[in-house]
Design a protein around this motif. Structure first.
Motif, PDB file in Angstrom:
ATOM      1  N   GLY A 206      -6.432  34.294 -20.062  1.00 32.24           N
ATOM      2  CA  GLY A 206      -6.357  34.805 -21.426  1.00 32.24           C
ATOM      3  C   GLY A 206      -5.219  35.782 -21.561  1.00 32.24           C
ATOM      4  O   GLY A 206      -4.415  35.970 -20.644  1.00 32.24           O
ATOM      5  N   TRP A 207      -5.142  36.406 -22.737  1.00 37.82           N
ATOM      6  CA  TRP A 207      -4.082  37.387 -22.989  1.00 37.82           C
ATOM      7  C   TRP A 207      -4.621  38.531 -23.839  1.00 37.82           C
ATOM      8  O   TRP A 207      -5.443  38.326 -24.743  1.00 37.82           O
ATOM      9  CB  TRP A 207      -2.895  36.765 -23.720  1.00 37.82           C
ATOM     10  CG  TRP A 207      -1.868  37.816 -24.030  1.00 37.82           C
ATOM     11  CD1 TRP A 207      -1.682  38.489 -25.200  1.00 37.82           C
ATOM     12  CD2 TRP A 207      -0.927  38.363 -23.109  1.00 37.82           C
ATOM     13  NE1 TRP A 207      -0.685  39.427 -25.063  1.00 37.82           N
ATOM     14  CE2 TRP A 207      -0.201  39.376 -23.784  1.00 37.82           C
ATOM     15  CE3 TRP A 207      -0.632  38.104 -21.761  1.00 37.82           C
ATOM     16  CZ2 TRP A 207       0.803  40.120 -23.179  1.00 37.82           C
ATOM     17  CZ3 TRP A 207       0.368  38.846 -21.152  1.00 37.82           C
ATOM     18  CH2 TRP A 207       1.072  39.827 -21.858  1.00 37.82           C
ATOM     19  N   THR A 208      -4.139  39.739 -23.541  1.00 34.51           N
ATOM     20  CA  THR A 208      -4.368  40.905 -24.371  1.00 34.51           C
ATOM     21  C   THR A 208      -3.157  41.802 -24.255  1.00 34.51           C
ATOM     22  O   THR A 208      -2.480  41.807 -23.217  1.00 34.51           O
ATOM     23  CB  THR A 208      -5.635  41.676 -23.948  1.00 34.51           C
ATOM     24  OG1 THR A 208      -5.758  42.851 -24.765  1.00 34.51           O
ATOM     25  CG2 THR A 208      -5.571  42.096 -22.490  1.00 34.51           C
ATOM     26  N   SER A 209      -2.857  42.581 -25.293  1.00 33.21           N
ATOM     27  CA  SER A 209      -1.801  43.584 -25.229  1.00 33.21           C
ATOM     28  C   SER A 209      -2.371  44.992 -25.217  1.00 33.21           C
ATOM     29  O   SER A 209      -1.613  45.964 -25.250  1.00 33.21           O
ATOM     30  CB  SER A 209      -0.846  43.423 -26.423  1.00 33.21           C
ATOM     31  OG  SER A 209       0.009  42.313 -26.246  1.00 33.21           O
ATOM     32  N   GLU A 213      -7.744  47.403 -21.999  1.00 34.80           N
ATOM     33  CA  GLU A 213      -8.354  46.136 -21.609  1.00 34.80           C
ATOM     34  C   GLU A 213      -7.595  45.494 -20.456  1.00 34.80           C
ATOM     35  O   GLU A 213      -8.199  44.898 -19.552  1.00 34.80           O
ATOM     36  CB  GLU A 213      -8.415  45.185 -22.802  1.00 34.80           C
ATOM     37  CG  GLU A 213      -9.194  43.922 -22.489  1.00 34.80           C
ATOM     38  CD  GLU A 213      -9.527  43.113 -23.724  1.00 34.80           C
ATOM     39  OE1 GLU A 213     -10.526  42.372 -23.664  1.00 34.80           O
ATOM     40  OE2 GLU A 213      -8.803  43.221 -24.727  1.00 34.80           O
ATOM     41  N   MET A 214      -6.268  45.605 -20.463  1.00 27.91           N
ATOM     42  CA  MET A 214      -5.490  45.097 -19.327  1.00 27.91           C
ATOM     43  C   MET A 214      -5.982  45.708 -18.021  1.00 27.91           C
ATOM     44  O   MET A 214      -6.184  45.009 -17.023  1.00 27.91           O
ATOM     45  CB  MET A 214      -4.009  45.417 -19.522  1.00 27.91           C
ATOM     46  CG  MET A 214      -3.273  44.552 -20.520  1.00 27.91           C
ATOM     47  SD  MET A 214      -1.523  45.040 -20.615  1.00 27.91           S
ATOM     48  CE  MET A 214      -0.856  43.601 -21.461  1.00 27.91           C
ATOM     49  N   ALA A 226      -8.723  49.792  -9.127  1.00 30.15           N
ATOM     50  CA  ALA A 226      -9.086  49.849 -10.545  1.00 30.15           C
ATOM     51  C   ALA A 226      -8.871  51.230 -11.142  1.00 30.15           C
ATOM     52  O   ALA A 226      -8.342  51.370 -12.257  1.00 30.15           O
ATOM     53  CB  ALA A 226     -10.541  49.421 -10.725  1.00 30.15           C
ATOM     54  N   GLY A 227      -9.271  52.264 -10.433  1.00 27.11           N
ATOM     55  CA  GLY A 227      -9.138  53.616 -10.961  1.00 27.11           C
ATOM     56  C   GLY A 227      -7.697  53.992 -11.233  1.00 27.11           C
ATOM     57  O   GLY A 227      -7.398  54.678 -12.220  1.00 27.11           O
ATOM     58  N   GLN A 228      -6.790  53.551 -10.348  1.00 24.05           N
ATOM     59  CA  GLN A 228      -5.374  53.863 -10.546  1.00 24.05           C
ATOM     60  C   GLN A 228      -4.833  53.211 -11.822  1.00 24.05           C
ATOM     61  O   GLN A 228      -4.082  53.843 -12.570  1.00 24.05           O
ATOM     62  CB  GLN A 228      -4.554  53.383  -9.353  1.00 24.05           C
ATOM     63  CG  GLN A 228      -4.760  54.195  -8.088  1.00 24.05           C
ATOM     64  CD  GLN A 228      -3.973  53.627  -6.927  1.00 24.05           C
ATOM     65  OE1 GLN A 228      -4.280  52.548  -6.410  1.00 24.05           O
ATOM     66  NE2 GLN A 228      -2.930  54.335  -6.513  1.00 24.05           N
ATOM     67  N   LEU A 229      -5.221  51.977 -12.074  1.00 24.72           N
ATOM     68  CA  LEU A 229      -4.692  51.316 -13.263  1.00 24.72           C
ATOM     69  C   LEU A 229      -5.345  51.858 -14.530  1.00 24.72           C
ATOM     70  O   LEU A 229      -4.690  51.949 -15.577  1.00 24.72           O
ATOM     71  CB  LEU A 229      -4.851  49.799 -13.165  1.00 24.72           C
ATOM     72  CG  LEU A 229      -3.547  49.057 -13.542  1.00 24.72           C
ATOM     73  CD1 LEU A 229      -2.484  49.317 -12.493  1.00 24.72           C
ATOM     74  CD2 LEU A 229      -3.758  47.578 -13.732  1.00 24.72           C
ATOM     75  N   ARG A 230      -6.618  52.211 -14.466  1.00 28.39           N
ATOM     76  CA  ARG A 230      -7.252  52.823 -15.626  1.00 28.39           C
ATOM     77  C   ARG A 230      -6.568  54.141 -15.984  1.00 28.39           C
ATOM     78  O   ARG A 230      -6.322  54.429 -17.156  1.00 28.39           O
ATOM     79  CB  ARG A 230      -8.736  53.060 -15.359  1.00 28.39           C
ATOM     80  CG  ARG A 230      -9.573  51.793 -15.295  1.00 28.39           C
ATOM     81  CD  ARG A 230     -11.053  52.121 -15.263  1.00 28.39           C
ATOM     82  NE  ARG A 230     -11.859  50.925 -15.032  1.00 28.39           N
ATOM     83  CZ  ARG A 230     -12.464  50.639 -13.883  1.00 28.39           C
ATOM     84  NH1 ARG A 230     -12.373  51.475 -12.856  1.00 28.39           N
ATOM     85  NH2 ARG A 230     -13.169  49.534 -13.754  1.00 28.39           N
ATOM     86  N   ALA A 231      -6.266  54.941 -14.958  1.00 26.64           N
ATOM     87  CA  ALA A 231      -5.572  56.209 -15.203  1.00 26.64           C
ATOM     88  C   ALA A 231      -4.182  55.956 -15.779  1.00 26.64           C
ATOM     89  O   ALA A 231      -3.722  56.670 -16.682  1.00 26.64           O
ATOM     90  CB  ALA A 231      -5.474  57.007 -13.911  1.00 26.64           C
TER      91      ALA A 231
END
Length: 296
Positions: A206-209, A213-214, A226-231
């Protein structure tokens, strides 16, 4: 498959659906779009092939006083330095006149380049899927339909390893102040988030911008990171000029992500005329604002 948000952004046949439309432009930004359209027409006349909006304004998520106006312009021939100077001046004038925007960024290319085989799964995909037609012929009609597959992942963000040395140079050259570092944090955060997302995009299908959500989609496949990308997603909207954040990006998260991307999808093909690294050569998938983004 890990539990994550339901895939989206596809049409009934499984191809990426174009995001954004003129109908979604918030009321506060419609006068800005109208003026930009008229001035691009006056500036280029018959040399103008087509023009597009991208980013938060055509997606309908722009924030008054916080979002910038992002434009992509295609000329009938290769743009010259004078053309880039002219669109920069146009953007600065529009920015001064309309307080509801926080800057204007205009990317300028030739029609031939946007339709070239070399750019088919990079700039071509960007035009066809993430840009909203504003003026002229819609070049999407001359481009293929796209699926969220490994080839698209590789050709959009598979060059992080080549970009990281340049990031280190930019960090070293930046002033030793919060204000000087903040644009770099914002820019690099967004780039890493969308690279993490496109790493797992084919599996998610799928796709999101949306940055948040990414990061969530990525985290379902790589929970240890996960925590690094959420931050990073948070800093992409609300950056802090922390030198430790930048150091972690180029010494830890960035190198790991570049290596994992190359392992899973391979490395993006070099262009014959590549010039600057791709993060400075073409627009980002999530419509990153102008802060930290060098113009072609």
């Amino acid at each position: 498959m890990p539990h994550t948000a339901r895939p989206q952004g596809l049409d009934p046949e499984g191809f990426l659906a174009r995001e954004g439309s003129l109908a979604r432009v918030p009321h506060a930004f419609r006068p800005v779009v109208a003026v930009a359209r008229d001035r691009l027409t006056a500036l280029f006349g018959a040399r103008l092939d087509s023009a597009y909006l991208y980013g938060s304004i055509p997606r309908g998520t722009a924030r008054v006083g916080r979002s910038d106006l992002d434009l992509l312009v295609a000329l009938r021939e290769e743009p010259a330095d004078a053309d880039r100077d002219a669109v920069r001046a146009l953007g600065e004038a529009v920015d001064r006149e309309f307080p509801q925007i926080d800057g204007v960024g205009t990317l300028l290319y030739s029609r031939a380049r946007l339709l070239s085989e070399a750019e088919r799964y990079d700039l071509g995909w960007f035009v066809a899927c993430l840009c909203t037609p504003l003026l002229g012929e819609d070049l999407a009609a001359r481009l293929p339909r796209y699926r969220p597959d490994s080839r698209l992942a590789r050709e959009t963000n598979g060059d992080l390893g080549r970009i990281l040395p340049r990031w280190r140079e930019r960090i070293a050259a930046a002033g030793d102040t919060e204000e000087a570092r903040r644009p770099l944090v914002r820019f690099m955060s967004r780039h890493l988030v969308r690279t993490g997302f496109t790493l797992v995009m084919p599996r998610w299908n799928g796709w999101t911008s949306d940055l948040g959500e990414m990061a969530e989609v990525f985290g379902a496949y790589y929970p240890r990171r996960a925590g690094q990308l959420r931050a990073a997603a948070v800093r992409g909207h609300e950056p802090v000029g922390d030198p430790e954040v930048l150091r972690s990006y180029v010494d830890d998260l960035g190198p790991w992500l570049a290596a994992e991307y190359a392992r899973v999808h391979g490395v993006k093909a070099l262009r014959a005329d590549e010039g600057p690294p791709a993060d400075e050569r073409r627009p980002p998938a999530d419509g990153t604002p102008r802060d930290g983004r060098e113009r072609p």
